[in-house]
Design an enzyme around this catalytic site. Structure first.
Site, PDB file in Angstrom:
ATOM      1  N   MET A  10       1.095   8.035   0.348  1.00  0.00           N
ATOM      2  CA  MET A  10       0.790   7.188   1.498  1.00  0.00           C
ATOM      3  C   MET A  10      -0.653   6.706   1.399  1.00  0.00           C
ATOM      4  O   MET A  10      -1.593   7.491   1.551  1.00  0.00           O
ATOM      5  CB  MET A  10       1.034   7.952   2.797  1.00  0.00           C
ATOM      6  CG  MET A  10       2.487   8.414   2.952  1.00  0.00           C
ATOM      7  SD  MET A  10       2.808   9.234   4.537  1.00  0.00           S
ATOM      8  CE  MET A  10       2.580   7.887   5.690  1.00  0.00           C
ATOM      9  N   ASP A  15       2.990  -1.032   3.040  1.00  0.00           N
ATOM     10  CA  ASP A  15       4.072  -0.808   2.086  1.00  0.00           C
ATOM     11  C   ASP A  15       4.446   0.671   1.968  1.00  0.00           C
ATOM     12  O   ASP A  15       5.617   1.040   2.082  1.00  0.00           O
ATOM     13  CB  ASP A  15       3.691  -1.374   0.717  1.00  0.00           C
ATOM     14  CG  ASP A  15       3.555  -2.882   0.729  1.00  0.00           C
ATOM     15  OD1 ASP A  15       4.267  -3.531   1.518  1.00  0.00           O
ATOM     16  OD2 ASP A  15       2.745  -3.421  -0.043  1.00  0.00           O
ATOM     17  N   SER A  16       3.459   1.524   1.732  1.00  0.00           N
ATOM     18  CA  SER A  16       3.776   2.947   1.602  1.00  0.00           C
ATOM     19  C   SER A  16       4.249   3.527   2.929  1.00  0.00           C
ATOM     20  O   SER A  16       5.087   4.444   2.960  1.00  0.00           O
ATOM     21  CB  SER A  16       2.569   3.720   1.073  1.00  0.00           C
ATOM     22  OG  SER A  16       1.460   3.597   1.940  1.00  0.00           O
ATOM     23  N   CYS A 107      -4.610   3.935 -13.094  1.00  0.00           N
ATOM     24  CA  CYS A 107      -4.553   4.743 -11.878  1.00  0.00           C
ATOM     25  C   CYS A 107      -3.109   5.072 -11.519  1.00  0.00           C
ATOM     26  O   CYS A 107      -2.783   6.219 -11.178  1.00  0.00           O
ATOM     27  CB  CYS A 107      -5.238   3.995 -10.740  1.00  0.00           C
ATOM     28  SG  CYS A 107      -5.374   4.954  -9.215  1.00  0.00           S
ATOM     29  N   GLY A 131       5.093   2.970  -2.429  1.00  0.00           N
ATOM     30  CA  GLY A 131       5.407   1.687  -1.818  1.00  0.00           C
ATOM     31  C   GLY A 131       5.385   0.535  -2.789  1.00  0.00           C
ATOM     32  O   GLY A 131       5.242  -0.626  -2.376  1.00  0.00           O
ATOM     33  N   CYS A 205     -10.310  -1.051  -6.082  1.00  0.00           N
ATOM     34  CA  CYS A 205     -10.690  -0.405  -4.834  1.00  0.00           C
ATOM     35  C   CYS A 205     -12.116   0.111  -4.876  1.00  0.00           C
ATOM     36  O   CYS A 205     -12.740   0.270  -3.823  1.00  0.00           O
ATOM     37  CB  CYS A 205      -9.725   0.740  -4.527  1.00  0.00           C
ATOM     38  SG  CYS A 205      -9.729   2.077  -5.749  1.00  0.00           S
TER      39      CYS A 205
END
Length: 389
Positions: A10, A15-16, A107, A131, A205
């Site tokens: 999550m 999405d997740s 990742c 997700g 990120c």
């Protein structure tokens, strides 16, 4: 019979969150996990992550709020050291070696799924879910788990998952593979999930301001464990394809194949970065037509829908996440690498990026572009770089 237990990654995004909701509604026993990967307080001047960046502290709070709304257990796993060693160092080393890395693929395949599978085992979960917009199924005739494109072709993320192993695919669940993005958002909205209108996450990120070169310069010493031994970002020549000097650069990490802006000089017609030569510390620029390549060398392949091939085969090849697939013949080499010969020359074939092979909806496999071939020659034009990303 007890319900299937599923560990869900999550991220705090829609999405997740929708994936966890779907699995819970299907009667699964869902356990949510978030991964703390990068401490943004290490960014300069307290730079904050932009809205929609994944893996921030706010994202962890959002994931916890969704888990509470769904009434499922939730845990945060701290993988900052592994992320720095596996993803961030590879990102920095790649750019300094003249490559353009794909950190999200590393990742996904070599950190998130590896650790999520381990976490799932600790809580005795049968499967792991994310997700991602992709699908997976078992091909009984081949005895292999096959990775497929998602129903939503605009959101398809199979490109980023080509590195998953058969063991990982055997346990993977992608609940959004059959949905359109707007359907996932609408489901989250109807069911009152607080992230239903949250912006989509960006790719990198850990670079909150999008300044990749600045990030590399700020973090090189601490991530690479080096410092004081010469200039890691030496200046050098920018040259035309005929060797004439056009200008100077302040480090090859500031450039990528296909780049047009930020060259530091201008000419009557547009110029693009057509080659990066780390051995000579040189950037080569040229006309747009010079960006096209007939072939590339691909290293460290991973095979998904097929066993390692014994001879040449045809496939559709995607050389960037949003690149239109191009027909090609792929020939295995004795050293384990692959030679990819495109039916038509392709623009900006970039060392360090992934080349993923498709047959219709199926991901056959993929690997890392090590070098490209000069248009019209069919022979490798780049000798530098080993394709690591």
């Amino acid at each position: 019979m007890s319900a299937m237990r599923v560990a869900v990654a999550m991220s705090g995004g829609v999405d997740s969150s929708a994936a966890a909701l779907i699995l819970r509604d299907q009667g699964c026993e869902v356990i949510g996990f978030s991964m703390q990967l990068w401490d943004r307080r290490r960014n300069p001047d307290g730079a904050q992550a932009q809205a929609g960046r994944c893996c921030s502290i706010e994202d962890l709070h959002d994931a916890r709020a969704v888990a509470a709304r769904l009434g499922i257990p939730f845990y945060v796993l701290n993988f900052q050291q592994e992320f720095e060693r596996t993803v961030v160092k590879g990102f920095i080393d790649g750019y300094l070696g003249g490559l353009t890395p794909s950190p999200c693929i590393l990742c996904n395949s070599h950190l998130k799924f590896d650790h999520l599978v381990l976490a799932a085992r600790r809580v005795k979960a049968d499967r792991v879910a994310t997700g991602h917009y992709a699908r997976v199924r078992l091909d009984p005739s081949a005895g292999r788990h096959v990775l497929l494109k998602s129903r939503d072709r605009r959101r398809d993320q199979s490109y980023y998952l080509f590195g998953l192993t058969q063991e990982q695919l055997a346990r993977a669940v992608f609940p959004l593979g059959g949905l359109l993005k707007q359907e996932a958002r609408e489901l989250a909205r109807r069911r009152g999930l607080p992230v239903y209108d949250k912006p989509d996450s960006q790719e990198i990120c850990f670079v909150p301001d999008g300044d990749y070169a600045g990030f590399i310069e700020r973090h090189y010493a601490e991530v690479s464990g080096e410092g004081g031994a010469g200039d890691p970002f030496p200046a050098g020549d920018i040259v035309y394809s005929d060797g004439r000097v056009a200008g100077r650069h302040q480090g090859i990490h500031r450039y990528t194949i296909g780049q047009r802006r930020g060259l530091g000089f201008a000419r009557g017609s547009p110029l693009y970065v057509v080659d990066i030569q780390p051995g000579a510390n040189r950037i080569v620029v040229g006309e747009r037509s010079e960006l096209y390549r007939n072939a590339c060398r691909v290293v460290r392949p991973n095979w998904v829908a097929m066993a390692e091939p014994a001879g040449p085969f045809q496939a559709a090849v995607r050389i960037r996440s949003r690149h239109e697939e191009a027909a090609a013949v792929i020939t295995p080499r004795e050293d384990g690498a692959l030679d990819v010969a495109f039916d038509e020359p392709q623009p900006a074939v970039t060392p360090g990026q992934a080349a993923v092979f498709y047959r219709g909806e199926e991901v056959l496999g993929g690997g890392w572009i090590a070098r490209a071939a000069t248009a019209g020659t069919g022979t490798a034009a780049r000798a530098e770089g080993d394709g690591h990303a």
